[in-house]
Scaffold this motif. Structure first.
Motif, PDB file in Angstrom:
ATOM      1  N   GLU A 179       1.990  -2.066  -6.426  1.00  0.00           N
ATOM      2  CA  GLU A 179       1.388  -1.518  -5.643  1.00  0.00           C
ATOM      3  C   GLU A 179      -0.179  -0.465  -5.833  1.00  0.00           C
ATOM      4  O   GLU A 179      -0.257  -1.456  -6.560  1.00  0.00           O
ATOM      5  N   GLU A 180      -0.377  -0.281  -4.770  1.00  0.00           N
ATOM      6  CA  GLU A 180      -1.593  -0.281  -5.275  1.00  0.00           C
ATOM      7  C   GLU A 180      -2.168   1.020  -6.628  1.00  0.00           C
ATOM      8  O   GLU A 180      -1.002   2.137  -7.128  1.00  0.00           O
ATOM      9  N   ILE A 219      -2.841   3.331  -9.475  1.00  0.00           N
ATOM     10  CA  ILE A 219      -2.817   4.803  -9.278  1.00  0.00           C
ATOM     11  C   ILE A 219      -3.718   5.443 -10.336  1.00  0.00           C
ATOM     12  O   ILE A 219      -3.856   6.467 -10.733  1.00  0.00           O
ATOM     13  N   HIS A 251       1.124  -1.415   0.152  1.00  0.00           N
ATOM     14  CA  HIS A 251       0.072   0.079  -0.368  1.00  0.00           C
ATOM     15  C   HIS A 251       1.015   1.128  -0.103  1.00  0.00           C
ATOM     16  O   HIS A 251      -0.086   2.320  -0.507  1.00  0.00           O
ATOM     17  N   ARG A 258       4.019   3.633  -1.266  1.00  0.00           N
ATOM     18  CA  ARG A 258       4.883   4.345  -2.392  1.00  0.00           C
ATOM     19  C   ARG A 258       6.606   3.682  -2.914  1.00  0.00           C
ATOM     20  O   ARG A 258       6.835   3.853  -1.807  1.00  0.00           O
ATOM     21  N   TRP A 259       7.160   2.703  -3.333  1.00  0.00           N
ATOM     22  CA  TRP A 259       8.216   2.353  -3.480  1.00  0.00           C
ATOM     23  C   TRP A 259       9.226   3.705  -3.094  1.00  0.00           C
ATOM     24  O   TRP A 259       9.867   4.201  -2.635  1.00  0.00           O
ATOM     25  N   ASP A 260       8.866   5.184  -3.719  1.00  0.00           N
ATOM     26  CA  ASP A 260       9.521   6.218  -3.462  1.00  0.00           C
ATOM     27  C   ASP A 260       8.854   7.068  -2.857  1.00  0.00           C
ATOM     28  O   ASP A 260       9.713   8.528  -2.762  1.00  0.00           O
ATOM     29  N   PHE A 261       8.247   6.695  -2.114  1.00  0.00           N
ATOM     30  CA  PHE A 261       7.466   8.123  -0.745  1.00  0.00           C
ATOM     31  C   PHE A 261       9.115   7.196   0.390  1.00  0.00           C
ATOM     32  O   PHE A 261       9.734   7.192  -0.277  1.00  0.00           O
ATOM     33  N   GLN A 271       3.054   0.206 -10.546  1.00  0.00           N
ATOM     34  CA  GLN A 271       1.839   0.952 -10.277  1.00  0.00           C
ATOM     35  C   GLN A 271       0.622   0.661 -11.617  1.00  0.00           C
ATOM     36  O   GLN A 271       0.837   1.646 -12.262  1.00  0.00           O
ATOM     37  N   VAL A 323       8.945  -2.253  -9.874  1.00  0.00           N
ATOM     38  CA  VAL A 323       8.203  -1.650  -9.352  1.00  0.00           C
ATOM     39  C   VAL A 323       6.756  -1.512 -10.558  1.00  0.00           C
ATOM     40  O   VAL A 323       7.613  -0.797 -11.449  1.00  0.00           O
TER      41      VAL A 323
END
Length: 358
Positions: A47-48, A50, A20, A22-25, A71, A69
């Protein structure tokens, strides 16, 4: 990281991770563990969704040769299973790794040799959580072969619901957060802030006790309170404003040691509510690596494990005392604690369990 094309997702994957976050968060538990798992598995992180964008079906990143990853550019998470079945070359994978039960429907479309639920938060208590999440977690617990928890409180909550639960609290990359960070990389936004600095980094959301932050800043106008991180699920106008409170925004994982080095005290001003009942803050050990005196509200797992070396507070008066009369001898306790943990050790132990059940 580079962008991936549609055909890049036709690769063979050993593990599919449903996350849930984001990898780049904010760089946290999933990134630490999955990066290390990628030494043994080729991994696709899903990821969830978009939402649909210009008729594109896929959007993704290559973190490394062994981590992709995805999206999904679809509107609803319920569409994800059929979407993945259509785009992935294989339908059977060695490991399915879940960070959220919201992805449970994918089990109707894909098969896994082992299903892992790495429960790092009680997501059903978060603001805006789906009312279905509790029911979805029940289904995930029924399907999972093993459950990992991000702290002792979560472990106690989940062990009654599953036969194979293991507690793996948040760990640390000690080399990254070593004392005396790289001052030559220090950025101007913190350089100009008067000392002493009481600092926090992490997500700034409904888990932060904003009243405590404001009252403490007002009580100690000579102390600078620095908040580093993205603002989520609360409005910017909700944040306390004072001349000695500074919001520096989100910083990269690589930059954090530099900022942490400039703190005189490191704080964890969490509210005590349902949202924080089960948390085991990753930053606790990171603060310790930098040798900073730590000030924290009485989060259950923090009190249980670190009360002998962390300054525990309830209100602004306690905060004032912690700044002016901090505990002594804490660094010796830090060293003993840090010798016993690392993300490398945690990931290795998790992998060993998976190899037994897969």
């Amino acid at each position: 990281m580079k962008l991936l094309k549609n055909t890049d997702f036709h690769s063979h994957y050993d593990m599919i991770v449903f996350c849930h976050l984001r990898w780049d968060f904010v760089y946290q538990r999933p990134q630490h563990l999955i990066s290390r798992m990628s030494e043994d598995f080729k991994i696709l992180v899903v990821e969830e969704p978009i939402g649909k964008r210009d008729h594109s079906e896929l959007q993704g990143l290559e973190v490394s040769e062994s981590i992709h990853v995805l999206q999904p550019t679809i509107d609803h998470i319920q569409e994800l299973g059929s979407f993945l079945k259509k785009i992935l070359k294989a339908q059977v994978f060695q490991v399915g790794w879940f960070y959220s039960a919201a992805f449970i429907d994918v089990l109707n479309y894909l098969d896994f040799g082992a299903i892992v639920y790495d429960c790092m938060d009680e997501l059903s208590l978060f603001k805006g959580a789906s009312h279905q999440l509790i029911e979805q977690e029940q289904s995930l617990l029924a399907a999972a072969d093993v459950v990992y928890t991000g702290g002792k409180s979560l472990y106690e909550a989940k062990r009654e619901k599953h036969h194979n639960v293991h507690c793996f609290p948040s760990s640390v990359d000690q080399d990254h957060f070593e004392r005396n960070g790289k001052k030559d990389e220090l950025l101007l936004d913190i350089q100009s802030i008067p000392k002493p600095i009481v600092g926090y980094y992490g997500v700034i959301d409904e888990r932060i006790d904003l009243d405590l932050l404001e009252m403490s800043a007002l009580k100690m106008p000579e102390v600078s309170f620095v908040m580093i991180g993205p603002i989520c699920k609360i409005e910017e106008e909700d944040l306390p404003k004072a001349k000695n409170i500074f919001y520096l925004g989100m910083k990269t994982y690589e930059q954090l040691p530099t900022y942490l080095n400039e703190f005189d005290f490191a704080m964890m001003p969490f509210a005590l509510n349902d949202l924080t009942k089960f948390i085991s803050p990753t930053k606790t050990l990171e603060y310790m690596c930098a040798g900073k005196p730590i000030i924290s509200t009485k989060i259950k797992d923090v009190v249980r494990d670190y009360s002998d070396c962390i300054n525990l507070i309830e209100d602004e008066n306690d905060f004032y005392k912690a700044v002016n009369e901090p505990k002594s001898g804490y660094e010796q306790h830090y060293d003993q604690i840090l010798k016993q943990t690392s993300w490398d050790i945690t990931a290795s132990k998790m992998s060993q369990i998976i190899k037994v059940i897969a």
